[in-house]
Design a protein around this motif. Sequence first.
Motif, mmCIF file in Angstrom:
data_model
loop_
_atom_site.group_PDB
_atom_site.id
_atom_site.type_symbol
_atom_site.label_atom_id
_atom_site.label_comp_id
_atom_site.label_asym_id
_atom_site.label_seq_id
_atom_site.Cartn_x
_atom_site.Cartn_y
_atom_site.Cartn_z
ATOM 1 N N SER A 12 43.191 42.223 35.405
ATOM 2 C CA SER A 12 41.836 42.706 35.527
ATOM 3 C C SER A 12 41.594 43.947 34.700
ATOM 4 C CB SER A 12 41.519 43.003 36.996
ATOM 5 O OG SER A 12 42.395 43.964 37.503
ATOM 6 N N ALA A 129 30.586 41.374 38.275
ATOM 7 C CA ALA A 129 30.531 40.040 38.867
ATOM 8 C C ALA A 129 29.553 39.169 38.090
ATOM 9 C CB ALA A 129 30.104 40.132 40.326
ATOM 10 N N VAL A 130 29.889 37.897 37.925
ATOM 11 C CA VAL A 130 29.006 36.984 37.214
ATOM 12 C C VAL A 130 27.908 36.494 38.149
ATOM 13 C CG1 VAL A 130 30.880 36.225 35.704
ATOM 14 C CG2 VAL A 130 30.358 34.924 37.781
ATOM 15 N N THR A 171 39.435 39.917 37.730
ATOM 16 C CA THR A 171 37.994 40.180 37.781
ATOM 17 C C THR A 171 37.231 38.961 37.291
ATOM 18 O OG1 THR A 171 37.882 41.039 35.520
ATOM 19 C CG2 THR A 171 38.410 42.626 37.274
ATOM 20 N N ASP A 172 35.958 38.916 37.618
ATOM 21 C CA ASP A 172 35.121 37.833 37.100
ATOM 22 C C ASP A 172 35.099 37.853 35.571
ATOM 23 O OD1 ASP A 172 34.599 37.325 39.728
ATOM 24 O OD2 ASP A 172 32.422 37.488 39.571
ATOM 25 N N LEU A 175 38.250 36.189 34.202
ATOM 26 C CA LEU A 175 38.164 34.737 34.337
ATOM 27 C C LEU A 175 37.232 34.161 33.273
ATOM 28 C CD1 LEU A 175 37.830 34.478 38.213
ATOM 29 C CD2 LEU A 175 39.870 33.946 36.880
ATOM 30 N N LYS A 176 36.094 34.790 33.100
ATOM 31 C CA LYS A 176 35.127 34.341 32.102
ATOM 32 C C LYS A 176 35.733 34.378 30.704
ATOM 33 C CE LYS A 176 30.429 35.505 30.493
ATOM 34 N NZ LYS A 176 30.737 36.129 29.171
ATOM 35 N N ALA A 201 29.860 30.605 34.107
ATOM 36 C CA ALA A 201 29.603 31.519 35.219
ATOM 37 C C ALA A 201 29.711 30.796 36.557
ATOM 38 C CB ALA A 201 28.223 32.148 35.063
ATOM 39 N N VAL A 204 33.391 30.319 37.378
ATOM 40 C CA VAL A 204 33.942 31.602 37.825
ATOM 41 C C VAL A 204 33.542 31.873 39.275
ATOM 42 C CG1 VAL A 204 33.877 34.104 37.499
ATOM 43 C CG2 VAL A 204 34.076 32.597 35.514
ATOM 44 N N ALA A 205 32.285 31.620 39.609
ATOM 45 C CA ALA A 205 31.823 31.822 40.983
ATOM 46 C C ALA A 205 32.575 30.921 41.956
ATOM 47 C CB ALA A 205 30.323 31.558 41.068
ATOM 48 N N ARG A 208 36.058 32.381 42.420
ATOM 49 C CA ARG A 208 35.951 33.581 43.249
ATOM 50 C C ARG A 208 35.743 33.229 44.709
ATOM 51 N NH1 ARG A 208 38.211 37.463 42.488
ATOM 52 N NH2 ARG A 208 37.422 37.651 40.371
#
Length: 349
Positions: A12, A129-130, A171-172, A175-176, A201, A204-205, A208
Amino acid sequence: MVLWAAVGTLGSVSGSLACVDSSSDGEGESGPDLVRAKEQYGLYCALCHGAEGQGYAADGANALNHPKFLATASDDLIRRAIVRGRTGTPMSAWSAAWGGPLDEAGIAGLTGLIRSWESEAPIEVDPAAVDGSAGIGQAVYAVHCEGCHGPAGAGALYMSLADPGFLADATDGYLKYAIEGGRTGTPMQAYASSLTVQQIADVVALIRSWARPIDDTAPELPSKDISDALLNPGGPEPAFADSERFISVEQLKLAMDTEASFVIVDARAPSDYVTGHITGSVSVPFYDVAAYLDQLPTEQWIVTYCGCPHAASEAAADALLGAGHTKVRVLYEGLDLWVDQGYPTETGP
């Protein structure tokens, strides 16, 4: 898709090219003991991750020397993965507190060794955050990701994306970044040109949404007393003699069903044994076989198994053969196939 990480961790925050002096022979101002770290890496890590961290020495083992990973992962993230491992994956916990062989100096050394492979400048990833929909992301994930990472990110050909430690560290933005750019030279392809920004996105959500609290309770570890390792003393000998090295899960199950007299050795780290093992097996870590030799019978068959799918079990078998044992076999495809067939397992120490 395959999201790459150090020992199963996505970073992250960025690493540092200056965090270790790779020419150092000892700890202190110049950094960790990389000479000792190389020895320990060769003993505990290379059989899965390769001699230079290139990955794939065992199925699905991550490339630890990948420049994009090392440019985005912090030392703390690498260290945490070594200490705790990754639940539900072949990545074991290596710290002494979790039953592994590494003290704090050893963990610091391995962290420094992995960092010494860094070849690119740090990459800062967006920590925000996405704005995505986990529900919509499920459909995208099913098409592009599930085949490698399993349903609900539980892991399949490659790492689990639902591990609590992984999701606490990633972190988002990271991942993105990993989904968009992929990892050149690995099965993780870049999706920036095949998925829209919103689709990424949404994935990713979804990932998460699998986050769960981390349990920091160290497991109760298996006893080092395995004097009762022999199953069915006085029973018939199992029919393993015709195979050269491996036996199938069906052959092992038949030996159990016919109450044959033999030993089943779980060659993984002790913390893995606790989370689930073949019924009747004993914990004999592949890196410490010599410590158990005086408790293992020399006249009966011994079957070794692991979960990677047989890197650690072959290492344990070779150690037994080198010590003079002649009746040794390795379980082909290991614990995962055994579990897939619905054969008996148990948990605990």
